[in-house]
Design a protein around this motif. Structure first.
Motif, PDB file in Angstrom:
ATOM      1  N   GLY A 124       0.792  -1.225   0.000  1.00 51.43           N
ATOM      2  CA  GLY A 124       0.000   0.000   0.000  1.00 51.43           C
ATOM      3  C   GLY A 124       0.822   1.271   0.000  1.00 51.43           C
ATOM      4  O   GLY A 124       0.303   2.369   0.213  1.00 51.43           O
TER       5      GLY A 124
ATOM      6  N   SER B 226      -3.310   5.289  13.074  1.00 55.04           N
ATOM      7  CA  SER B 226      -2.894   6.201  12.012  1.00 55.04           C
ATOM      8  C   SER B 226      -3.401   7.629  12.228  1.00 55.04           C
ATOM      9  O   SER B 226      -2.742   8.587  11.823  1.00 55.04           O
ATOM     10  CB  SER B 226      -3.323   5.661  10.644  1.00 55.04           C
TER      11      SER B 226
ATOM     12  N   SER C  86      -5.323   7.228  -0.472  1.00 52.35           N
ATOM     13  CA  SER C  86      -5.249   6.388   0.730  1.00 52.35           C
ATOM     14  C   SER C  86      -4.068   5.422   0.732  1.00 52.35           C
ATOM     15  O   SER C  86      -4.177   4.283   1.167  1.00 52.35           O
ATOM     16  CB  SER C  86      -6.567   5.660   0.968  1.00 52.35           C
ATOM     17  N   SER C  87      -2.935   5.900   0.242  1.00 53.17           N
ATOM     18  CA  SER C  87      -1.695   5.128   0.352  1.00 53.17           C
ATOM     19  C   SER C  87      -1.254   5.074   1.801  1.00 53.17           C
ATOM     20  O   SER C  87      -1.583   5.955   2.601  1.00 53.17           O
ATOM     21  CB  SER C  87      -0.586   5.776  -0.475  1.00 53.17           C
ATOM     22  N   ARG C  88      -0.493   4.048   2.135  1.00 47.10           N
ATOM     23  CA  ARG C  88      -0.008   3.912   3.501  1.00 47.10           C
ATOM     24  C   ARG C  88       1.278   4.682   3.743  1.00 47.10           C
ATOM     25  O   ARG C  88       1.733   4.802   4.893  1.00 47.10           O
ATOM     26  CB  ARG C  88       0.187   2.441   3.831  1.00 47.10           C
TER      27      ARG C  88
ATOM     28  N   ALA D  54       2.770   0.260  11.202  1.00 43.73           N
ATOM     29  CA  ALA D  54       1.617  -0.639  11.115  1.00 43.73           C
ATOM     30  C   ALA D  54       0.939  -0.803  12.475  1.00 43.73           C
ATOM     31  O   ALA D  54      -0.284  -0.891  12.573  1.00 43.73           O
ATOM     32  CB  ALA D  54       2.058  -1.993  10.581  1.00 43.73           C
TER      33      ALA D  54
ATOM     34  N   VAL E   7       0.632  11.190   5.720  1.00 46.35           N
ATOM     35  CA  VAL E   7       1.160   9.818   5.663  1.00 46.35           C
ATOM     36  C   VAL E   7       2.674   9.818   5.865  1.00 46.35           C
ATOM     37  O   VAL E   7       3.334  10.827   5.618  1.00 46.35           O
ATOM     38  CB  VAL E   7       0.818   9.126   4.320  1.00 46.35           C
TER      39      VAL E   7
END
Lengths: 264, 264, 264
Positions: free
Chosen positions: A17, A207, A50-52, A203, A100
């Motif tokens: 992601g 977030s 919505s990238s990680r 992770a 992010v």
């Protein structure tokens, strides 16, 4: 998944992601107006897809990014020069403030505007035997206060002031020792992997709380930036337009031409 | 000389004039409203009993302080939750701003609110094989700006931002290397002794000038704290009350219950 | 080329264009009103004589500068005491803000006002086995905020707060390790040479951009200084005039007299 504007590509890894933003304006990713606009829109795209996380790197084999395209500063059209600096500001502000996690896979030299991109990220991995730093004074311009504020997030004041006034370019090893980068990788691939591993450490963290923490940490610098950004454009223009600076850029460009001629 | 409230004790060494504040809310000094009120009143007591310094430590064998009592945050009474955070602010502000020399004898783990107490002091001695750090983001809340300001008194910005966003808990050795603690001691007794030795170094210094110097050094952070403290309570409440965060705390508490059941 | 006021000399090296400012008030360059005025006018002279840089050093064999002349603070004439502190402010502000590169050849001890001069420069070279630091609290006064701001340009916050409250004097080796100085030289001559080499590194940099970068870097501290300088004079006076501090200075001076008598 992959999208492309003219001078950048954005690729999102389906498994992790994480989005990789690659600059691809040969030969050295000189930041002209078009590249800056493409970098900015790629950052915005990543913010909204919505990238990680975001990894920034270069398609050039030896240069991450050489900074502002010097042709933009030579005998400049004033309107365009103003737009160039404004977009450099916009790129910094978008990358520095994005919620992010961000990391730079510095796969080559990163002077000036290249160092700007790297220090706007949260993590930096660099390949050996390259140079990184804010060497604006060499050309007769200055690293603006907002850029210095990001530089001071990673370097002690004593080191930063000296580096800025001396136009110091750090070798990869020096950069690691002083804290300007976080890790060394033997190849671009390994650099990207290490950046992904860094982003992977988030992770286990909430977030929303992570994003708020990052933004709270960077809020003062961003507030200061917005307060001074218009004045900063004027300072940049007045410096670039000085006859002494124009003459210096002219001599530099002539030197480049001769080098090319000698190679033929 | 010794006084005691319910959840803390204050003992003044007759020989050195140094007061030791011991937290004693088993098993882990979870900061509920009552413990916070007692810590605050003990700090005020020490401020007024003309002690030559303050050492803070814990009566628990393995934990210095585990931070906010998680039960205060689960399905909370809003009025009480507001009071808890307000008293955490009061404790920090009282300890960070006290004029006498302060040191933390960190005789066990010190996450979150435990790290808050330690970094509010001027000196930190820690026993081996423990963890310390501001790991608020793991739970979905954030370390507020005033707390981060004290964190930044001891850590470089680069290390601090990463630690805050990653919810990093430093081992004793890592904490020493990065500057988050100042010394390692093999036992609580030795930790207290080293703290007393640190406070002893001020014997040859004018105490009025010392106090003014400390307060001048910390004034900006305290001013900022007072400006933002009310807004900070609202931010904390809004984060804790998020359904996602309540769910996370619920799962965490269930996990704890199962652990206990398995032990039986 | 050489000019001289009573208590300082300025010598410009014809070859390098670097000016050396030498303090020569035996035995220890105690900063009385006259020395401070002479240092200030020498800095102004260098600012206006188009020197390529400024090196500050001492004519005394063992002391760079011992700080404020203690006789200025004992049973002081209030008008003169006010002038002394104002001129100390002026000296710092002139040296800290000067646009040309600055370096201190610290050829001896540099406590208090000596450390002030050194940390106002951009680079510091020191001879072995000497001491440097801001030890104001020992005497009952405090290092003002503007002075601390320069101290924080070279030291981490954690180290700085402790050093200021403890009146710590760093040995040459400790100073190097913590970043308070940049190099060690075995003699005054070598120290001056190393300072000249540092200033020489700016030859390849645009001098206008260099000066703007330095001033931008230091602008916040200078702005704060100007805002608080009048209040700072009042704080200094009120501390010096405290009976406890006057008594301390008296005892110190008596001790010095006895030492001298015993030597005879």
């Amino acid at each position: 998944m992959s999208t492309a504007s003219k001078l950048t590509t954005v690729e999102v890894n389906d498994k992790t992601g994480i989005a990789t933003l690659t600059m691809c304006r040969p030969p050295v990713n000189g930041q002209n107006l078009e590249l800056l606009l493409d970098i900015k829109s790629s950052i915005k795209e990543i913010e909204n897809n919505s990238s990680r996380g975001l990894i920034i790197t270069s398609a050039s084999p030896k240069v991450f990014c050489a900074g502002l395209d010097i042709l933009e500063m030579y005998k400049p059209d004033q309107q365009r020069l103003r737009a160039v600096w404004t977009e450099l500001q916009n790129v910094w502000c978008a990358l520095y403030g994005i919620s992010v996690p961000t990391a730079a896979a510095i796969n080559g030299h990163a002077p000036a505007g290249g160092c700007l991109l790297a220090t706007a990220c949260e993590y930096r991995v660099m390949v050996p035997d390259c140079r990184i730093g804010l060497n604006e004074t060499q050309l007769g311009i200055i690293a603006p206060k907002w850029l210095v504020s990001g530089f001071l997030n990673v370097l002690p004041k004593r080191v930063a002031e000296r580096a800025l006034t001396q136009s110091r370019l750090f070798t990869t090893d020096e950069a690691l020792q002083e804290g300007l980068i976080d890790e060394i990788a033997t190849s671009k691939e390994e650099a990207v992997e290490k950046c992904a591993a860094f982003i992977g450490t988030f992770a286990r963290v909430n977030s929303v709380a992570r994003a708020l923490t990052k933004q709270q940490f960077r809020a003062d610098n961003l507030r200061q930036f917005h307060k001074e950004r218009e004045q900063d454009v004027e300072i940049f223009l007045s410096l670039v337009n000085r006859p002494e600076v124009q003459k210096g850029i002219g001599l530099y460009l002539e030197g480049l031409k001769k080098k090319k001629a000698n190679k033929k």
